[in-house]
Design a protein around this motif. Sequence first.
Motif, PDB file in Angstrom:
ATOM      1  N   LYS A 279     -17.091   5.034 -12.906  1.00 42.08           N
ATOM      2  CA  LYS A 279     -17.237   5.502 -13.991  1.00 42.08           C
ATOM      3  C   LYS A 279     -16.258   6.866 -14.251  1.00 42.08           C
ATOM      4  CE  LYS A 279     -21.375   9.068 -15.168  1.00 42.08           C
ATOM      5  NZ  LYS A 279     -22.523   9.048 -15.046  1.00 42.08           N
ATOM      6  N   ILE A 280     -16.118   7.911 -15.189  1.00 40.97           N
ATOM      7  CA  ILE A 280     -16.090   8.983 -15.303  1.00 40.97           C
ATOM      8  C   ILE A 280     -16.821   9.475 -16.360  1.00 40.97           C
ATOM      9  CG2 ILE A 280     -13.960   9.288 -17.044  1.00 40.97           C
ATOM     10  CD1 ILE A 280     -12.914   7.816 -15.282  1.00 40.97           C
ATOM     11  N   THR A 281     -17.174  10.658 -15.757  1.00 38.60           N
ATOM     12  CA  THR A 281     -17.862  11.379 -16.186  1.00 38.60           C
ATOM     13  C   THR A 281     -17.642  12.078 -18.089  1.00 38.60           C
ATOM     14  OG1 THR A 281     -17.630  13.635 -14.751  1.00 38.60           O
ATOM     15  CG2 THR A 281     -18.991  12.224 -14.158  1.00 38.60           C
ATOM     16  N   LYS A 282     -18.326  12.927 -18.958  1.00 36.19           N
ATOM     17  CA  LYS A 282     -18.021  14.052 -19.766  1.00 36.19           C
ATOM     18  C   LYS A 282     -17.007  14.719 -19.420  1.00 36.19           C
ATOM     19  CE  LYS A 282     -22.378  12.300 -21.658  1.00 36.19           C
ATOM     20  NZ  LYS A 282     -23.779  13.302 -22.418  1.00 36.19           N
ATOM     21  N   ALA A 283     -17.150  14.914 -18.428  1.00 35.54           N
ATOM     22  CA  ALA A 283     -15.848  16.224 -18.154  1.00 35.54           C
ATOM     23  C   ALA A 283     -14.205  15.322 -17.670  1.00 35.54           C
ATOM     24  CB  ALA A 283     -16.537  17.033 -16.843  1.00 35.54           C
ATOM     25  N   GLY A 284     -14.675  13.932 -17.785  1.00 34.34           N
ATOM     26  CA  GLY A 284     -13.445  13.499 -17.324  1.00 34.34           C
ATOM     27  C   GLY A 284     -13.256  13.153 -15.357  1.00 34.34           C
ATOM     28  N   ILE A 285     -14.082  12.931 -14.880  1.00 34.74           N
ATOM     29  CA  ILE A 285     -14.175  13.512 -12.942  1.00 34.74           C
ATOM     30  C   ILE A 285     -14.790  11.834 -12.899  1.00 34.74           C
ATOM     31  CG2 ILE A 285     -14.949  14.094 -11.144  1.00 34.74           C
ATOM     32  CD1 ILE A 285     -15.800  16.496 -12.858  1.00 34.74           C
ATOM     33  N   ALA A 286     -14.061  11.353 -12.383  1.00 36.67           N
ATOM     34  CA  ALA A 286     -13.313  10.206 -11.614  1.00 36.67           C
ATOM     35  C   ALA A 286     -14.633   9.857 -10.520  1.00 36.67           C
ATOM     36  CB  ALA A 286     -12.518   9.068 -11.371  1.00 36.67           C
ATOM     37  N   ARG A 287     -16.203   8.807 -10.934  1.00 32.92           N
ATOM     38  CA  ARG A 287     -17.346   8.517  -9.376  1.00 32.92           C
ATOM     39  C   ARG A 287     -16.328   7.265  -8.964  1.00 32.92           C
ATOM     40  NH1 ARG A 287     -18.549  13.985  -9.049  1.00 32.92           N
ATOM     41  NH2 ARG A 287     -19.926  14.351 -10.481  1.00 32.92           N
ATOM     42  N   MET A 288     -15.983   7.253  -7.953  1.00 34.85           N
ATOM     43  CA  MET A 288     -15.575   6.108  -7.404  1.00 34.85           C
ATOM     44  C   MET A 288     -16.486   5.996  -6.200  1.00 34.85           C
ATOM     45  SD  MET A 288     -11.774   7.751  -6.614  1.00 34.85           S
ATOM     46  CE  MET A 288     -10.903   6.288  -6.736  1.00 34.85           C
ATOM     47  N   LYS A 289     -16.584   4.544  -6.022  1.00 33.69           N
ATOM     48  CA  LYS A 289     -17.464   3.900  -4.326  1.00 33.69           C
ATOM     49  C   LYS A 289     -16.609   3.319  -3.766  1.00 33.69           C
ATOM     50  CE  LYS A 289     -21.420   2.594  -4.856  1.00 33.69           C
ATOM     51  NZ  LYS A 289     -22.982   1.863  -5.322  1.00 33.69           N
ATOM     52  N   THR A 290     -16.893   3.056  -2.322  1.00 32.54           N
ATOM     53  CA  THR A 290     -16.399   2.493  -1.643  1.00 32.54           C
ATOM     54  C   THR A 290     -16.592   0.823  -1.441  1.00 32.54           C
ATOM     55  OG1 THR A 290     -16.196   3.953   0.248  1.00 32.54           O
ATOM     56  CG2 THR A 290     -15.719   2.235   1.290  1.00 32.54           C
ATOM     57  N   LYS A 291     -15.305   0.414  -2.099  1.00 30.21           N
ATOM     58  CA  LYS A 291     -15.005  -1.563  -1.773  1.00 30.21           C
ATOM     59  C   LYS A 291     -15.168  -2.149  -0.679  1.00 30.21           C
ATOM     60  CE  LYS A 291     -16.959  -0.966  -6.066  1.00 30.21           C
ATOM     61  NZ  LYS A 291     -17.674  -1.559  -6.471  1.00 30.21           N
ATOM     62  N   VAL A 292     -14.435  -1.667   0.090  1.00 26.92           N
ATOM     63  CA  VAL A 292     -13.241  -2.371   1.402  1.00 26.92           C
ATOM     64  C   VAL A 292     -13.472  -1.684   2.553  1.00 26.92           C
ATOM     65  CG1 VAL A 292     -12.044  -3.105   2.318  1.00 26.92           C
ATOM     66  CG2 VAL A 292     -12.511  -4.252  -0.046  1.00 26.92           C
ATOM     67  N   LEU A 293     -13.797  -1.453   3.774  1.00 26.53           N
ATOM     68  CA  LEU A 293     -13.453  -0.227   4.645  1.00 26.53           C
ATOM     69  C   LEU A 293     -12.873  -1.245   5.749  1.00 26.53           C
ATOM     70  CD1 LEU A 293     -14.804   2.763   5.502  1.00 26.53           C
ATOM     71  CD2 LEU A 293     -14.475   0.504   6.937  1.00 26.53           C
ATOM     72  N   MET A 294     -11.782  -1.239   6.349  1.00 20.64           N
ATOM     73  CA  MET A 294     -11.699  -2.192   7.196  1.00 20.64           C
ATOM     74  C   MET A 294     -11.018  -0.644   8.915  1.00 20.64           C
ATOM     75  SD  MET A 294      -8.249  -4.237   5.773  1.00 20.64           S
ATOM     76  CE  MET A 294      -8.896  -5.315   4.687  1.00 20.64           C
ATOM     77  N   VAL A 295     -11.885  -1.518  10.059  1.00 18.24           N
ATOM     78  CA  VAL A 295     -11.453  -0.754  10.815  1.00 18.24           C
ATOM     79  C   VAL A 295     -10.199  -1.653  12.266  1.00 18.24           C
ATOM     80  CG1 VAL A 295     -12.492   0.424  13.298  1.00 18.24           C
ATOM     81  CG2 VAL A 295     -14.114  -0.100  10.814  1.00 18.24           C
ATOM     82  N   PHE A 296      -9.399  -0.610  12.879  1.00 22.16           N
ATOM     83  CA  PHE A 296      -8.229  -1.355  13.498  1.00 22.16           C
ATOM     84  C   PHE A 296      -8.678  -0.492  15.041  1.00 22.16           C
ATOM     85  CE2 PHE A 296      -6.738  -1.732   9.206  1.00 22.16           C
ATOM     86  CZ  PHE A 296      -6.117  -3.676   9.521  1.00 22.16           C
ATOM     87  N   LYS A 297      -8.664  -0.652  15.551  1.00 19.80           N
ATOM     88  CA  LYS A 297      -8.516  -0.271  17.478  1.00 19.80           C
ATOM     89  C   LYS A 297      -6.569  -0.229  17.639  1.00 19.80           C
ATOM     90  CE  LYS A 297     -10.145  -0.462  21.999  1.00 19.80           C
ATOM     91  NZ  LYS A 297     -11.051  -1.501  22.904  1.00 19.80           N
ATOM     92  N   ILE A 298      -6.115   0.987  17.889  1.00 14.74           N
ATOM     93  CA  ILE A 298      -5.186   1.586  18.048  1.00 14.74           C
ATOM     94  C   ILE A 298      -4.818   1.644  20.199  1.00 14.74           C
ATOM     95  CG2 ILE A 298      -2.859   3.497  17.997  1.00 14.74           C
ATOM     96  CD1 ILE A 298      -4.138   3.952  15.665  1.00 14.74           C
ATOM     97  N   ASP A 299      -3.728   0.791  20.620  1.00 17.39           N
ATOM     98  CA  ASP A 299      -3.780   1.231  21.658  1.00 17.39           C
ATOM     99  C   ASP A 299      -3.243   2.093  21.748  1.00 17.39           C
ATOM    100  OD1 ASP A 299      -1.398  -0.279  21.332  1.00 17.39           O
ATOM    101  OD2 ASP A 299      -2.032  -2.101  22.285  1.00 17.39           O
ATOM    102  N   GLU A 300      -2.405   2.426  23.358  1.00 17.30           N
ATOM    103  CA  GLU A 300      -1.216   3.094  23.655  1.00 17.30           C
ATOM    104  C   GLU A 300       0.564   2.987  22.721  1.00 17.30           C
ATOM    105  OE1 GLU A 300      -2.135   5.729  25.549  1.00 17.30           O
ATOM    106  OE2 GLU A 300      -4.282   5.743  25.426  1.00 17.30           O
ATOM    107  N   ARG A 301       0.370   1.751  22.898  1.00 18.63           N
ATOM    108  CA  ARG A 301       1.765   1.466  22.753  1.00 18.63           C
ATOM    109  C   ARG A 301       1.273   1.472  21.231  1.00 18.63           C
ATOM    110  NH1 ARG A 301       2.671  -4.521  26.039  1.00 18.63           N
ATOM    111  NH2 ARG A 301       0.446  -4.662  25.267  1.00 18.63           N
ATOM    112  N   GLY A 302       0.191   2.109  20.180  1.00 21.66           N
ATOM    113  CA  GLY A 302       0.644   1.909  19.725  1.00 21.66           C
ATOM    114  C   GLY A 302       0.036   0.779  18.110  1.00 21.66           C
ATOM    115  N   ASN A 303      -0.032  -0.641  18.674  1.00 22.81           N
ATOM    116  CA  ASN A 303      -0.319  -1.781  18.105  1.00 22.81           C
ATOM    117  C   ASN A 303      -2.511  -0.895  17.919  1.00 22.81           C
ATOM    118  OD1 ASN A 303       1.278  -3.761  19.448  1.00 22.81           O
ATOM    119  ND2 ASN A 303       0.702  -2.876  21.519  1.00 22.81           N
ATOM    120  N   ALA A 304      -2.052  -1.464  16.714  1.00 25.80           N
ATOM    121  CA  ALA A 304      -3.066  -1.309  15.716  1.00 25.80           C
ATOM    122  C   ALA A 304      -3.720  -2.906  15.758  1.00 25.80           C
ATOM    123  CB  ALA A 304      -2.616  -0.962  14.078  1.00 25.80           C
ATOM    124  N   VAL A 305      -5.230  -3.405  16.304  1.00 22.80           N
ATOM    125  CA  VAL A 305      -5.650  -4.772  16.014  1.00 22.80           C
ATOM    126  C   VAL A 305      -6.706  -4.429  15.268  1.00 22.80           C
ATOM    127  CG1 VAL A 305      -6.487  -6.887  17.087  1.00 22.80           C
ATOM    128  CG2 VAL A 305      -4.333  -4.689  18.262  1.00 22.80           C
TER     129      VAL A 305
END
Length: 370
Positions: A279-305
Amino acid sequence: MSLLLRGLPSLISLGKHVVSVRSSHVLHSRGFSTTFLLQTPPCEILFAEPCGADLGKLVVLNLNEPKCTDLEKKVPLELVNDEDAKITTIGASHGWIATLKEDGILRLQDDLNPVASDTYPKRIPLPPLVTLPHCQTKIITNVSMSSSSPEDDEDCVVAVKFLGPQLSFCKPAGKSSSSKPEWTNIKIENPCFFSSRVMFSEKDNMFRILGDGGNLIGSWDPSNPSDDPKFQSVRFQNMPKLTKAKQNLMDMCCRSEHLVESRPTGETFLVKRFKKTIKITKAGIARMKTKVLMVFKIDERGNAVYTQDMGDLVMFLSMSEPFCVPATSFPGLSPNTVNLHDFDESGFVFLKPSYIWSTSSHFLAPYHIP
């Protein structure tokens, strides 16, 4: 506004019912004692009920309860209700909020911490900000702290990340050659960090910043910050298979990355969040919603699984420094979930099965308090 926000917890409870998640007992309290509040779970700041003299009684949502809690604690309305206030909240960490007034002085305040005294609120002014050449200190990305006691812990370091290349550090209670707190200012050369947020890793005793895209992490030693940080490359693994429709949706979204440490387990997570304008408000401000969220676990060597299993953990993602707690520590919390609280959105994400529920509103103090 307050009527709308009072309905929010009930909607969240409804969202939990849809996915058959156990809910805590209904509880709407007024004026708990400090002893009880010390045992309360993480909460999110909603608003304040005006009670005169530019003050309001704080209203929070304990995140293991389906209804909001009215506190007797009085807070300045300009911190939570007033869009035209001369003071701006710029972040939060360990239950402290950071504010910036027109005088350009950054302050740490415990006003919005439900367990803190409203009779004797703690407000710690930091030294005047110093702007490095070709940098700016008017727009602040966020604030992070190495401990929860900036008023008396001489080793507590406050890190302030500005939009652009400047990163600044200060010990509010520390001793220096001038006997007063001073800023140590760093100019970051790599532009991938310019719009990123800073967080403190208790496990590594380092301030860390995740670069745009999530492919690089920079780390600064709080005891000796310098222009020569440590860098770690991030390699994404076990990426989920995406349908064409989901990929197209993500391409239409605004993406952000977050580095989150679980202090109870010592794990580090990288979160990719995709928000779409609804949505764009009358003041021109964009209202946003989360559509996707991904979680990665990072190990000591920088691998993000990529993972859909954080075990018993609950993650809290807001304009505060993010954190995690075990769900079993606070009956009523749902494990393996991410709670969201932003300027224009509040809700939650179940990682498995993947389910997002959120509602759009307008929050002037979108902070989770641990």
